[in-house]
Enzyme design. Structure first.
Site, PDB file in Angstrom:
ATOM      1  N   HIS A  36     -12.061  11.933   0.323  1.00  0.00           N
ATOM      2  CA  HIS A  36     -12.128  10.535   0.742  1.00  0.00           C
ATOM      3  C   HIS A  36     -12.143  10.378   2.255  1.00  0.00           C
ATOM      4  O   HIS A  36     -12.812   9.495   2.792  1.00  0.00           O
ATOM      5  CB  HIS A  36     -10.923   9.793   0.168  1.00  0.00           C
ATOM      6  CG  HIS A  36     -10.864   8.341   0.528  1.00  0.00           C
ATOM      7  ND1 HIS A  36     -11.871   7.473   0.195  1.00  0.00           N
ATOM      8  CD2 HIS A  36      -9.932   7.608   1.180  1.00  0.00           C
ATOM      9  CE1 HIS A  36     -11.555   6.254   0.633  1.00  0.00           C
ATOM     10  NE2 HIS A  36     -10.393   6.314   1.251  1.00  0.00           N
ATOM     11  N   GLN A  64      -8.475  14.557   3.210  1.00  0.00           N
ATOM     12  CA  GLN A  64      -7.767  13.707   2.248  1.00  0.00           C
ATOM     13  C   GLN A  64      -8.583  13.499   0.974  1.00  0.00           C
ATOM     14  O   GLN A  64      -9.770  13.191   1.039  1.00  0.00           O
ATOM     15  CB  GLN A  64      -7.462  12.340   2.865  1.00  0.00           C
ATOM     16  CG  GLN A  64      -6.736  11.412   1.894  1.00  0.00           C
ATOM     17  CD  GLN A  64      -6.208  10.182   2.588  1.00  0.00           C
ATOM     18  OE1 GLN A  64      -6.951   9.235   2.840  1.00  0.00           O
ATOM     19  NE2 GLN A  64      -4.935  10.194   2.923  1.00  0.00           N
ATOM     20  N   PHE A 108       0.849  -1.180   0.000  1.00  0.00           N
ATOM     21  CA  PHE A 108       0.000   0.000   0.000  1.00  0.00           C
ATOM     22  C   PHE A 108       0.886   1.232   0.000  1.00  0.00           C
ATOM     23  O   PHE A 108       2.068   1.162   0.348  1.00  0.00           O
ATOM     24  CB  PHE A 108      -0.892  -0.004   1.253  1.00  0.00           C
ATOM     25  CG  PHE A 108      -2.355  -0.157   0.941  1.00  0.00           C
ATOM     26  CD1 PHE A 108      -2.811  -1.181   0.145  1.00  0.00           C
ATOM     27  CD2 PHE A 108      -3.288   0.741   1.461  1.00  0.00           C
ATOM     28  CE1 PHE A 108      -4.157  -1.315  -0.137  1.00  0.00           C
ATOM     29  CE2 PHE A 108      -4.631   0.610   1.183  1.00  0.00           C
ATOM     30  CZ  PHE A 108      -5.078  -0.419   0.381  1.00  0.00           C
ATOM     31  N   ARG A 146      -1.017   9.353  -0.467  1.00  0.00           N
ATOM     32  CA  ARG A 146      -2.198   9.783  -1.221  1.00  0.00           C
ATOM     33  C   ARG A 146      -2.189  11.261  -1.594  1.00  0.00           C
ATOM     34  O   ARG A 146      -2.622  11.632  -2.689  1.00  0.00           O
ATOM     35  CB  ARG A 146      -3.468   9.473  -0.415  1.00  0.00           C
ATOM     36  CG  ARG A 146      -3.781   8.013  -0.419  1.00  0.00           C
ATOM     37  CD  ARG A 146      -4.992   7.688   0.414  1.00  0.00           C
ATOM     38  NE  ARG A 146      -5.225   6.249   0.355  1.00  0.00           N
ATOM     39  CZ  ARG A 146      -6.123   5.611   1.083  1.00  0.00           C
ATOM     40  NH1 ARG A 146      -6.865   6.288   1.950  1.00  0.00           N
ATOM     41  NH2 ARG A 146      -6.273   4.320   0.968  1.00  0.00           N
ATOM     42  N   LEU A 151     -15.028   4.889  -5.130  1.00  0.00           N
ATOM     43  CA  LEU A 151     -13.636   4.591  -4.812  1.00  0.00           C
ATOM     44  C   LEU A 151     -13.085   3.431  -5.639  1.00  0.00           C
ATOM     45  O   LEU A 151     -13.715   2.384  -5.758  1.00  0.00           O
ATOM     46  CB  LEU A 151     -13.542   4.242  -3.320  1.00  0.00           C
ATOM     47  CG  LEU A 151     -12.199   3.751  -2.793  1.00  0.00           C
ATOM     48  CD1 LEU A 151     -11.164   4.849  -2.869  1.00  0.00           C
ATOM     49  CD2 LEU A 151     -12.344   3.271  -1.358  1.00  0.00           C
ATOM     50  N   ARG A 191      -3.454  10.669   6.058  1.00  0.00           N
ATOM     51  CA  ARG A 191      -3.579   9.288   6.497  1.00  0.00           C
ATOM     52  C   ARG A 191      -3.008   8.328   5.464  1.00  0.00           C
ATOM     53  O   ARG A 191      -3.182   8.530   4.267  1.00  0.00           O
ATOM     54  CB  ARG A 191      -5.051   8.952   6.714  1.00  0.00           C
ATOM     55  CG  ARG A 191      -5.298   7.504   7.054  1.00  0.00           C
ATOM     56  CD  ARG A 191      -6.743   7.220   7.365  1.00  0.00           C
ATOM     57  NE  ARG A 191      -7.612   7.234   6.192  1.00  0.00           N
ATOM     58  CZ  ARG A 191      -7.719   6.241   5.311  1.00  0.00           C
ATOM     59  NH1 ARG A 191      -6.981   5.146   5.440  1.00  0.00           N
ATOM     60  NH2 ARG A 191      -8.554   6.318   4.299  1.00  0.00           N
ATOM     61  N   HIS A 223      -8.695  11.103  -2.243  1.00  0.00           N
ATOM     62  CA  HIS A 223      -8.176   9.833  -2.758  1.00  0.00           C
ATOM     63  C   HIS A 223      -7.831  10.018  -4.228  1.00  0.00           C
ATOM     64  O   HIS A 223      -8.629  10.571  -4.979  1.00  0.00           O
ATOM     65  CB  HIS A 223      -9.216   8.724  -2.587  1.00  0.00           C
ATOM     66  CG  HIS A 223      -8.637   7.345  -2.718  1.00  0.00           C
ATOM     67  ND1 HIS A 223      -8.239   6.829  -3.932  1.00  0.00           N
ATOM     68  CD2 HIS A 223      -8.373   6.397  -1.792  1.00  0.00           C
ATOM     69  CE1 HIS A 223      -7.754   5.601  -3.735  1.00  0.00           C
ATOM     70  NE2 HIS A 223      -7.828   5.325  -2.444  1.00  0.00           N
ATOM     71  N   GLU A 232      -6.763   1.770  -3.412  1.00  0.00           N
ATOM     72  CA  GLU A 232      -5.316   1.875  -3.532  1.00  0.00           C
ATOM     73  C   GLU A 232      -4.713   0.496  -3.784  1.00  0.00           C
ATOM     74  O   GLU A 232      -3.637   0.365  -4.368  1.00  0.00           O
ATOM     75  CB  GLU A 232      -4.777   2.459  -2.217  1.00  0.00           C
ATOM     76  CG  GLU A 232      -3.328   2.828  -2.249  1.00  0.00           C
ATOM     77  CD  GLU A 232      -2.981   3.762  -1.100  1.00  0.00           C
ATOM     78  OE1 GLU A 232      -3.731   4.738  -0.882  1.00  0.00           O
ATOM     79  OE2 GLU A 232      -1.986   3.510  -0.421  1.00  0.00           O
TER      80      GLU A 232
END
Lengths: 560, 324
Positions: free
Chosen positions: A340, A226, A113, A272, A238, A375, A228, A241
């Site tokens: 996101h 945030q 990730f 991100r 979404l 995050r 995404h 990731e």
């Protein structure tokens, strides 16, 4: 009047874990949720949950990655605690019944990730949130507790220096109720719907954050929003990731793998905020694709092959096919960043305690803070469980030592009377209209790139919308499932939080993590390595600042 | 407005349990791109035309299970059903609440019957105290063992299957496809130690009420295929307990009849299903059938080529030994 020792509001992963912890401590527990627990937005989380279980990985690396990912705004004591709890938390969820994906040797499978030094994201195909939500709800089902299903949080009653209970609205029957509670855990999730382009569910309207703020709680770091990098064009659904973790790549309209210019070492698996800014820059500088739904770039999976795509990314295959008419096995997915996650929320300590006695918070509604200014993927599912458990435990302990609480008829009337006026007005403002204008304002003035003039203008506009909200009108007169009424309540909550985002973003004259100011492009540790705390005042949010907790990691420039 | 916009006509069933009265269908017309999800269209109606229209919805990406409803008489998720194909096929889009659950208002139903059946199968791991979970580490489970769950972990509890199920409509005791697919998920879970007990307890007023119509599998938006999992449960139930229910005796009798002669002896099958004493209750219906079709009482001869059947059954038996 209803009465419980511990009342948990919100029944996603954080709320359910809090409820379970309070039950394990022997308390009488009720859950209030505006949608059935299995329909919570936790279930939409796709990619996975982080825990340094691999032999080559370590808890210290997880801590370091999270500190760095947070752009040094995360509290390091909280992050250390959080990462140490990761392994036991994932193991516990496995024991509760969660069906994770596995490696051939029978261990939990892991994937790479963004922003992580090792593949440490444990997953269940690309529906990890759903798998955890099912496992936890099944485990919680063994316990005795009361579920107030499809009830909305309206007000938190804080008197004599501590919480007394809450006022709620039963959607099905159209009636207001009071619940006396010795302690309350707010686990109501995010407020993503403040933005038009968001991956969040329609129900993510920040009710708990706004209600806590109204009751006097500090709301922390709300300017850190945030985006995404890969949301499906048009619907903003979404695309995990995990798609890049499995090897997916991003290309602009010239066919260039543009991340080579922004994050030469880790490319698509940069943090991100970095990837989102890269995509926005590509499109703004004319290297994106364009169409009726705006500019975009391509996420390519084709080279991974049908089998890998359809087994590990099954849901996003369905999403692409159903919602965009795209088959990711054969063609690229059109993506653009969308709101996101909110790093900010109700300010808490490691045990979930807020500045209001008896009020606890956990999950995305809370801000501990472990995510700081940005995050990392895979850390939010973990956060819901680790801090949900802490908040539930702490709320149970508090309730065990607290005297009986008292609500008054006036507490309910204070909620119901103004809402009656909304329904009896011959004319006034339409909730849907205000919501749309708010969403447009956030997109235009508080997006990925910010500057002083935009933030000033956006704040002015949000304040004008808040003034118009004073004349909100509800036309639906039904007692049953009156969404027109709950829409109005939610828009009121979101407008309040939108104002806090603008005030905090305007004041923070630096760029850090997800908060990117074009007029202050550098991080300013001397002045801004501190948390924004917003408190409700007569003229709007009053800001104060608290220091970031440091343990072992010195701030460095963040390069991926 | 996209260039390919179509004029979509919605007929939405409106009713309010408190206000009462007769349900009515309200017509809404919108210009929409053909790929517009029906949920988006309904939300536009709410925002721009009629804020009193009410429905459940949340994620708009087919993962929360909130927006199941009847769309042109099929149980579907509104968020992943597109306007264009529905208009092409039906000329309008009739939107109604799910079936088999009492309507509260417009498209919102009371889901308590559905959740009660979910609770009935005791949806949680049951451990054997002699085999506790490994301390401090996850249970070992191979990818092959995960495969045995089939697609049941994808279930989002939307209740589209429950709405589509005629067995639920006929008998409220029937747990419904979702609850049985959930039961299957626990039965194949290597961590669960109540497999036999679960298979025994689901049979009376449960498993065998399934009509094998497969409408649940057609309705399921997540490809869980509840009817196939129910079939698997039936096989496992017979393996555990043999023919103890009418349903299982009927299944066993059916197989024996075909194995014997390649044809059903209906009278024999009635006796196998209901038992000799139970046949008395079936007498009036038996007489009615006999009047129209006297040959039902003749013992059928073994059909030509029945040897082929033996080989088919042998092959099937070999296959099922390898199956869950």
């Amino acid at each position: 009047m209803l009465k419980h020792e511990v009342v948990v509001v919100g029944a996603g992963l954080a709320g359910q874990r809090a409820a379970l912890a309070a039950r394990e401590a022997g308390r009488d527990v009720a859950i209030v949720s505006k949608l059935h627990p299995l329909r919570s937005h936790s279930g939409a989380a796709q990619g996975g949950i982080n825990a340094a279980l691999g032999a080559e990985d370590s808890v210290d690396t997880h801590i370091y990655d999270t500190v760095k990912g947070s752009d040094y705004l995360g509290d390091q004591d909280a992050i250390e605690f959080f990462c140490r709890e990761a392994g036991p938390t994932v193991v516990e969820m496995e024991h509760f019944g969660t069906v994770f994906s596995r490696s051939p040797d029978g261990s939990l499978a892991r994937r790479a990730f963004g922003g992580a030094g090792f593949p440490r994201t444990i997953y269940a195909a690309d529906r990890t949130g759903l798998a955890l939500l099912q496992g936890l709800w099944e485990r919680l089902g063994i316990e005795q507790f009361t579920l107030y299903n499809e009830w909305d949080l309206m007000r938190l009653v804080v008197r004599d220096g501590r919480v007394q209970g809450l006022v709620v609205f039963d959607r099905i029957h159209g009636i207001f109720e009071e619940i006396a509670a010795k302690s309350v855990v707010l686990a109501t999730g995010p407020a993503g719907r403040i933005y038009g382009r968001t991956t969040n569910a329609h129900t993510c309207t920040g009710d708990g954050i706004a209600v806590a703020y109204d009751a006097g709680a500090f709301v922390k770091d709300m300017e850190f929003v945030q985006f995404h990098p890969t949301a499906l064009l048009e619907s903003s659904i979404l695309i995990t990731e995990g798609a890049r973790g499995e090897g997916g790549i991003l290309k602009n309209a010239t066919g260039e793998r543009f991340m080579t210019r922004y994050a030469p070492h880790v490319l698509e698996l940069a943090s991100r905020d970095v990837v989102s800014r890269a995509i926005v820059t590509e499109v703004a500088e004319g290297r994106g694709f364009s169409g009726p739904y705006g500019g975009y770039v391509h996420l390519e999976l084709m080279h991974l092959g049908r089998e890998k795509i359809e087994s590990r990314l099954q849901e996003i295959c369905d999403f692409s096919r159903h919602f965009a008419g795209i088959d990711p096995v054969r063609e690229p997915i059109p993506v653009y960043p969308a709101q996101h996650y909110m790093m900010g929320g109700i300010g808490t300590n490691i045990r979930g305690a807020t500045n209001l006695a008896g009020v606890f918070a956990a999950g995305e509604a809370a801000c501990v803070s472990i995510h700081g200014a940005n995050r990392l993927g895979g850390n939010s599912l973990l956060e819901t469980l680790v801090f949900g458990q802490q908040a539930g435990k702490a709320a149970a302990e508090y309730a065990a030592g607290a005297p009986a609480t008292q609500l008054r008829a006036a507490d309910l009337e204070a909620v119901e009377t103004p809402l009656r006026a909304w329904s009896s007005r011959p004319d006034g403002e339409d909730p849907a209209r205000l919501r749309t204008e708010m969403q447009q304002t956030m997109e235009r003035y508080a997006g990925i790139y910010r500057n002083e003039a935009d933030l000033f203008e956006g704040l002015k506009r949000i304040r004008a919308l808040r003034a118009r909200f004073e004349r909100i009108r509800v036309v639906d007169a039904s007692k049953v499932y009156n969404l027109n009424l709950t829409d109005a309540v939610e828009v009121g909550h979101m407008l309040e939080l939108a104002e806090i985002i603008f005030v905090g973003a305007y004041a923070r004259t630096e760029s850090r993590g997800a908060h990117a100011r074009t007029d202050f492009p550098k991080r300013d540790d001397a002045k801004w390595m501190r948390h924004t705390m917003a408190e409700k005042g007569p003229e709007g949010p009053r800001l104060s600042y608290t220091p970031v907790a440091f343990t072992r990691w010195e701030p460095k420039e963040r390069v991926y | 407005m996209p260039a390919d916009a179509i004029s979509a006509k919605f007929d939405v069933r409106r009713w309010d349990a408190v206000a009462g009265g007769a349900p009515r269908y309200q017509r809404y017309e919108l210009e929409l791109a053909p790929h517009t999800p029906i949920l988006s269209a309904l939300l536009r109606i709410r925002d721009e035309v009629d804020p009193s229209l009410t429905l459940r919805y949340s994620c708009r990406s087919a993962i929360c299970g909130s927006c199941a409803m009847q769309i042109n008489s099929k149980s579907r998720l509104a968020c992943e059903t597109q306007v264009g194909p529905e208009m092409d096929r039906h000329g309008r889009i009739v939107v109604e609440p799910m079936r088999n659950q009492p309507v509260l208002r417009d498209l919102v139903v009371d889901q308590s019957p559905f959740w009660t059946q979910y609770d009935r199968i005791e949806p949680h791991l049951k451990l054997d105290p002699a085999h506790p979970m490994p301390e401090g580490r996850p249970t070992s489970m191979t990818p092959e063992q995960v495969e045995r769950f089939k697609e049941t972990p994808r279930c989002i509890a939307c209740a589209a299957c429950y709405s589509a199920c005629p067995a639920v409509e006929a008998d409220a005791a029937f747990p419904g496809p979702m609850a049985l697919a959930k039961l299957y998920r626990f039965v194949v879970d290597p961590r669960d130690h109540a497999t036999q007990d679960r298979l025994v307890r689901i049979q009376p007023n449960g498993l065998w009420l399934c009509l094998r119509c497969h409408l649940c599998t057609e309705a399921c938006p997540k490809d869980v295929r509840p009817s196939e999992r129910i079939r698997d449960l039936k096989e496992m139930a017979i393996a555990v307990q043999g023919g103890t229910e009418r349903g299982s005796r009927h299944a066993i009798g059916f197989k024996e009849n075909i194995e014997d002669r390649g044809l059903l002896s209906e009278a024999k099958l009635v006796r196998q299903t209901y038992g000799a004493a139970g046949m008395i209750g079936q007498l009036p219906q038996g007489l009615r059938i006999w009047r129209k079709k006297p040959e039902v009482l003749h013992k059928p001869r073994r059909i030509e080529g029945a040897d082929e059947l033996d080989r088919i059954y042998e092959a099937l038996d070999r296959e099922s030994e390898g199956a869950p």
